[in-house]
Design a protein around this motif. Structure first.
Motif, PDB file in Angstrom:
ATOM      1  N   LEU A  46      42.585 -59.166   0.650  1.00  0.00           N
ATOM      2  CA  LEU A  46      42.366 -59.082  -0.789  1.00  0.00           C
ATOM      3  C   LEU A  46      42.454 -57.642  -1.271  1.00  0.00           C
ATOM      4  O   LEU A  46      42.273 -56.695  -0.491  1.00  0.00           O
ATOM      5  CB  LEU A  46      40.987 -59.654  -1.143  1.00  0.00           C
ATOM      6  CG  LEU A  46      40.705 -61.065  -0.658  1.00  0.00           C
ATOM      7  CD1 LEU A  46      39.245 -61.425  -0.900  1.00  0.00           C
ATOM      8  CD2 LEU A  46      41.634 -62.062  -1.328  1.00  0.00           C
ATOM      9  N   TYR A  47      42.668 -57.497  -2.569  1.00  0.00           N
ATOM     10  CA  TYR A  47      42.722 -56.177  -3.178  1.00  0.00           C
ATOM     11  C   TYR A  47      41.493 -55.362  -2.785  1.00  0.00           C
ATOM     12  O   TYR A  47      40.376 -55.851  -2.791  1.00  0.00           O
ATOM     13  CB  TYR A  47      42.810 -56.292  -4.704  1.00  0.00           C
ATOM     14  CG  TYR A  47      42.601 -54.965  -5.391  1.00  0.00           C
ATOM     15  CD1 TYR A  47      43.523 -53.934  -5.230  1.00  0.00           C
ATOM     16  CD2 TYR A  47      41.466 -54.730  -6.166  1.00  0.00           C
ATOM     17  CE1 TYR A  47      43.325 -52.710  -5.833  1.00  0.00           C
ATOM     18  CE2 TYR A  47      41.263 -53.504  -6.771  1.00  0.00           C
ATOM     19  CZ  TYR A  47      42.192 -52.492  -6.600  1.00  0.00           C
ATOM     20  OH  TYR A  47      41.995 -51.281  -7.188  1.00  0.00           O
ATOM     21  N   ASP A  48      41.721 -54.128  -2.392  1.00  0.00           N
ATOM     22  CA  ASP A  48      40.729 -53.123  -2.041  1.00  0.00           C
ATOM     23  C   ASP A  48      40.097 -53.323  -0.665  1.00  0.00           C
ATOM     24  O   ASP A  48      39.252 -52.542  -0.255  1.00  0.00           O
ATOM     25  CB  ASP A  48      39.631 -53.009  -3.116  1.00  0.00           C
ATOM     26  CG  ASP A  48      39.038 -51.605  -3.173  1.00  0.00           C
ATOM     27  OD1 ASP A  48      39.792 -50.633  -2.989  1.00  0.00           O
ATOM     28  OD2 ASP A  48      37.816 -51.479  -3.374  1.00  0.00           O
ATOM     29  N   ILE A  89      45.277 -61.550  -4.043  1.00  0.00           N
ATOM     30  CA  ILE A  89      45.610 -61.848  -2.649  1.00  0.00           C
ATOM     31  C   ILE A  89      46.882 -61.107  -2.270  1.00  0.00           C
ATOM     32  O   ILE A  89      47.850 -61.083  -3.024  1.00  0.00           O
ATOM     33  CB  ILE A  89      45.785 -63.370  -2.450  1.00  0.00           C
ATOM     34  CG1 ILE A  89      44.464 -64.085  -2.733  1.00  0.00           C
ATOM     35  CG2 ILE A  89      46.296 -63.681  -1.049  1.00  0.00           C
ATOM     36  CD1 ILE A  89      44.565 -65.603  -2.767  1.00  0.00           C
ATOM     37  N   VAL A  90      46.887 -60.520  -1.072  1.00  0.00           N
ATOM     38  CA  VAL A  90      48.063 -59.773  -0.615  1.00  0.00           C
ATOM     39  C   VAL A  90      49.262 -60.707  -0.502  1.00  0.00           C
ATOM     40  O   VAL A  90      49.189 -61.782   0.101  1.00  0.00           O
ATOM     41  CB  VAL A  90      47.782 -59.079   0.733  1.00  0.00           C
ATOM     42  CG1 VAL A  90      49.062 -58.490   1.317  1.00  0.00           C
ATOM     43  CG2 VAL A  90      46.730 -58.002   0.558  1.00  0.00           C
ATOM     44  N   TYR A  91      50.365 -60.282  -1.098  1.00  0.00           N
ATOM     45  CA  TYR A  91      51.621 -61.029  -1.046  1.00  0.00           C
ATOM     46  C   TYR A  91      52.166 -60.976   0.376  1.00  0.00           C
ATOM     47  O   TYR A  91      52.126 -59.936   1.033  1.00  0.00           O
ATOM     48  CB  TYR A  91      52.608 -60.414  -2.048  1.00  0.00           C
ATOM     49  CG  TYR A  91      53.875 -61.192  -2.209  1.00  0.00           C
ATOM     50  CD1 TYR A  91      53.883 -62.425  -2.869  1.00  0.00           C
ATOM     51  CD2 TYR A  91      55.068 -60.710  -1.692  1.00  0.00           C
ATOM     52  CE1 TYR A  91      55.055 -63.153  -3.006  1.00  0.00           C
ATOM     53  CE2 TYR A  91      56.246 -61.427  -1.832  1.00  0.00           C
ATOM     54  CZ  TYR A  91      56.227 -62.646  -2.490  1.00  0.00           C
ATOM     55  OH  TYR A  91      57.391 -63.368  -2.622  1.00  0.00           O
ATOM     56  N   TYR A 105      46.541 -52.390  -5.261  1.00  0.00           N
ATOM     57  CA  TYR A 105      46.726 -53.405  -6.298  1.00  0.00           C
ATOM     58  C   TYR A 105      48.165 -53.922  -6.312  1.00  0.00           C
ATOM     59  O   TYR A 105      48.402 -55.122  -6.441  1.00  0.00           O
ATOM     60  CB  TYR A 105      46.339 -52.825  -7.659  1.00  0.00           C
ATOM     61  CG  TYR A 105      46.332 -53.851  -8.762  1.00  0.00           C
ATOM     62  CD1 TYR A 105      45.280 -54.759  -8.882  1.00  0.00           C
ATOM     63  CD2 TYR A 105      47.377 -53.919  -9.684  1.00  0.00           C
ATOM     64  CE1 TYR A 105      45.268 -55.717  -9.894  1.00  0.00           C
ATOM     65  CE2 TYR A 105      47.375 -54.866 -10.693  1.00  0.00           C
ATOM     66  CZ  TYR A 105      46.318 -55.761 -10.795  1.00  0.00           C
ATOM     67  OH  TYR A 105      46.324 -56.701 -11.791  1.00  0.00           O
ATOM     68  N   ALA A 106      49.124 -53.023  -6.141  1.00  0.00           N
ATOM     69  CA  ALA A 106      50.544 -53.394  -6.179  1.00  0.00           C
ATOM     70  C   ALA A 106      50.938 -54.343  -5.055  1.00  0.00           C
ATOM     71  O   ALA A 106      51.979 -54.986  -5.120  1.00  0.00           O
ATOM     72  CB  ALA A 106      51.415 -52.141  -6.128  1.00  0.00           C
ATOM     73  N   GLU A 107      50.117 -54.455  -4.013  1.00  0.00           N
ATOM     74  CA  GLU A 107      50.413 -55.329  -2.882  1.00  0.00           C
ATOM     75  C   GLU A 107      49.891 -56.750  -3.079  1.00  0.00           C
ATOM     76  O   GLU A 107      50.082 -57.598  -2.221  1.00  0.00           O
ATOM     77  CB  GLU A 107      49.803 -54.738  -1.601  1.00  0.00           C
ATOM     78  CG  GLU A 107      50.441 -53.424  -1.206  1.00  0.00           C
ATOM     79  CD  GLU A 107      49.721 -52.726  -0.071  1.00  0.00           C
ATOM     80  OE1 GLU A 107      50.413 -52.266   0.854  1.00  0.00           O
ATOM     81  OE2 GLU A 107      48.480 -52.640  -0.108  1.00  0.00           O
ATOM     82  N   THR A 108      49.226 -56.985  -4.211  1.00  0.00           N
ATOM     83  CA  THR A 108      48.592 -58.283  -4.426  1.00  0.00           C
ATOM     84  C   THR A 108      49.246 -59.064  -5.564  1.00  0.00           C
ATOM     85  O   THR A 108      49.957 -58.499  -6.396  1.00  0.00           O
ATOM     86  CB  THR A 108      47.096 -58.111  -4.752  1.00  0.00           C
ATOM     87  OG1 THR A 108      46.953 -57.425  -5.995  1.00  0.00           O
ATOM     88  CG2 THR A 108      46.380 -57.359  -3.657  1.00  0.00           C
ATOM     89  N   TYR A 155      52.796 -57.852   4.739  1.00  0.00           N
ATOM     90  CA  TYR A 155      52.380 -57.794   6.142  1.00  0.00           C
ATOM     91  C   TYR A 155      53.491 -57.218   7.023  1.00  0.00           C
ATOM     92  O   TYR A 155      53.216 -56.474   7.965  1.00  0.00           O
ATOM     93  CB  TYR A 155      51.956 -59.179   6.640  1.00  0.00           C
ATOM     94  CG  TYR A 155      50.662 -59.655   6.020  1.00  0.00           C
ATOM     95  CD1 TYR A 155      49.442 -59.428   6.652  1.00  0.00           C
ATOM     96  CD2 TYR A 155      50.657 -60.310   4.799  1.00  0.00           C
ATOM     97  CE1 TYR A 155      48.259 -59.872   6.089  1.00  0.00           C
ATOM     98  CE2 TYR A 155      49.475 -60.751   4.224  1.00  0.00           C
ATOM     99  CZ  TYR A 155      48.276 -60.521   4.860  1.00  0.00           C
ATOM    100  OH  TYR A 155      47.105 -60.948   4.298  1.00  0.00           O
ATOM    101  N   ILE A 156      54.733 -57.545   6.696  1.00  0.00           N
ATOM    102  CA  ILE A 156      55.865 -57.007   7.467  1.00  0.00           C
ATOM    103  C   ILE A 156      55.946 -55.491   7.271  1.00  0.00           C
ATOM    104  O   ILE A 156      56.212 -54.743   8.225  1.00  0.00           O
ATOM    105  CB  ILE A 156      57.194 -57.696   7.068  1.00  0.00           C
ATOM    106  CG1 ILE A 156      57.086 -59.222   7.185  1.00  0.00           C
ATOM    107  CG2 ILE A 156      58.356 -57.143   7.876  1.00  0.00           C
ATOM    108  CD1 ILE A 156      56.708 -59.762   8.540  1.00  0.00           C
ATOM    109  N   ILE A 157      55.692 -55.041   6.055  1.00  0.00           N
ATOM    110  CA  ILE A 157      55.658 -53.596   5.779  1.00  0.00           C
ATOM    111  C   ILE A 157      54.505 -52.958   6.554  1.00  0.00           C
ATOM    112  O   ILE A 157      54.649 -51.877   7.133  1.00  0.00           O
ATOM    113  CB  ILE A 157      55.533 -53.334   4.260  1.00  0.00           C
ATOM    114  CG1 ILE A 157      56.801 -53.837   3.542  1.00  0.00           C
ATOM    115  CG2 ILE A 157      55.279 -51.856   3.980  1.00  0.00           C
ATOM    116  CD1 ILE A 157      56.677 -53.915   2.035  1.00  0.00           C
TER     117      ILE A 157
END
Length: 138
Positions: free
Chosen positions: A69-71, A20-22, A12-15, A26-28
């Motif tokens: 997307l989340y999950d 939608i994934v921030y 969840y923290a990545e969206t 992706y670099i991480i």
């Protein structure tokens, strides 16, 4: 060539608010794939650092194709694309696991340096590591 697939679940923290994934995540994820790649060839980052070998990022790019997307379960596919002098380049593909849809792809370039940021001629100073990398090249 050693291709390593690493599966992660989008947290969840990545969206963003839309689920939608921030983009910066992706670099991480590329880093997650790269460190897993090293582990799978038997040479983890920690042991490299203990030998005074560091791999700073000197370039990175990412092309976004579709949204994660989340999950979602995503696959980070990683391989060593180029090994040259004091540099190496990794290629990444991020795929949604359930349909294998390409979400993003990119590359990162790294230099072999010591703790003083001086370039290391890995082929001469650590030929066994150089050969290991060369044997796992694309």
């Amino acid at each position: 060539m050693k291709i390593v697939d690493t599966v992660i679940r989008v947290r969840y923290a990545e969206t963003d608010q839309m689920g939608i994934v921030y983009h910066s995540n992706y670099i991480i994820w590329f880093e997650i794939g790269r460190t897993d790649w090293f582990r799978k060839i038997g040479q983890d980052y920690k042991s490299l650092e203990e030998k005074n070998i560091l791999l700073p990022v000197i370039g990175v790019n990412c092309q976004y194709k579709k949204s994660a997307l989340y999950d979602d379960l995503v696959i980070i596919r990683t391989y060593l694309k180029e090994l040259k002098g004091v540099r190496l380049t990794f290629h990444y593909e991020v795929l949604r696991e359930k349909d294998r849809e390409l979400l993003a792809e990119g590359e990162s370039q790294h230099a072999f340096v010591d703790r003083n940021q001086k370039p290391i001629a890995l082929k001469k100073k650590f030929p066994e590591i150089w050969e290991m990398l060369k044997n796992n090249l694309e």
